[in-house]
Design an enzyme around this catalytic site. Sequence first.
Site: not given
Length: 248
Positions: A50, A52, A198
């Site tokens: 999923r 972002d 990230r």
Amino acid sequence: MPRYRLLIEYDGTPFVGWQSQPVGVSVQGALETAVFKLTREEAGIRGAGRTDAGVHATGQVAHVDIEKTWAPSRLCDGLNFYLKPLPIVVRDCAETDPAFDARFSATARHYLYRILPRRAPPAIERKRVWWVPRTLDVEAMREAASALVGHHDFTTFRAAQCQANSPMRTLDRLDVTQNGEIIEIRASARSFLHNQVRSMVGSLKHVGEGKWRRDDLAAALAAKDRTACGTVAPASGLYLVSVDYGAR
């Protein structure tokens, strides 16, 4: 009801992310709309990752159940026709076992993060890299990355809104290499926490700048505290490149 496995590529820039949202265009929503236009069936699509808003994919995997049997090549071509002009392409389609689940059958996910460390900003790749207007020490980043590999509590590197039941994850790979001007960071694990890649990349940037050392990165991990994390890298440099199924 036949189940089809899709291999998908997309530029995440114009989307609110993979998952359908109340407002905005999602990759999942665009694919479900294309399925409906082609088959006249309202079929849900489940993806392996999923991603972002702003995150790209070259190897996203999804599955969809369709009542009518389709030749995989016709299904692939038809979906691509109805996806235009959005930057989403179904690279491949195959009928698969009804027990296959794109998300839960996955045994590994592989991500790539790309950093452009130079004084001049990018033009062509403006939304496809993280531009850092200074030189980074790649060797220091590579050495420090090893501190995060293995089975750890990654609370420091998970988003505050992460919905995972546990912060424990096994990071199988975190490699830092130089490819021309681009620094490439490749991360592999069975699953990742929200914003984990990230967050790790942003902390590695601090190492590359000389602000942190390997011990500082290890201490941030050991702190199990989100406030100990470095900068969270922007979505633009992140790619879901492949998903593995079968034995680890």
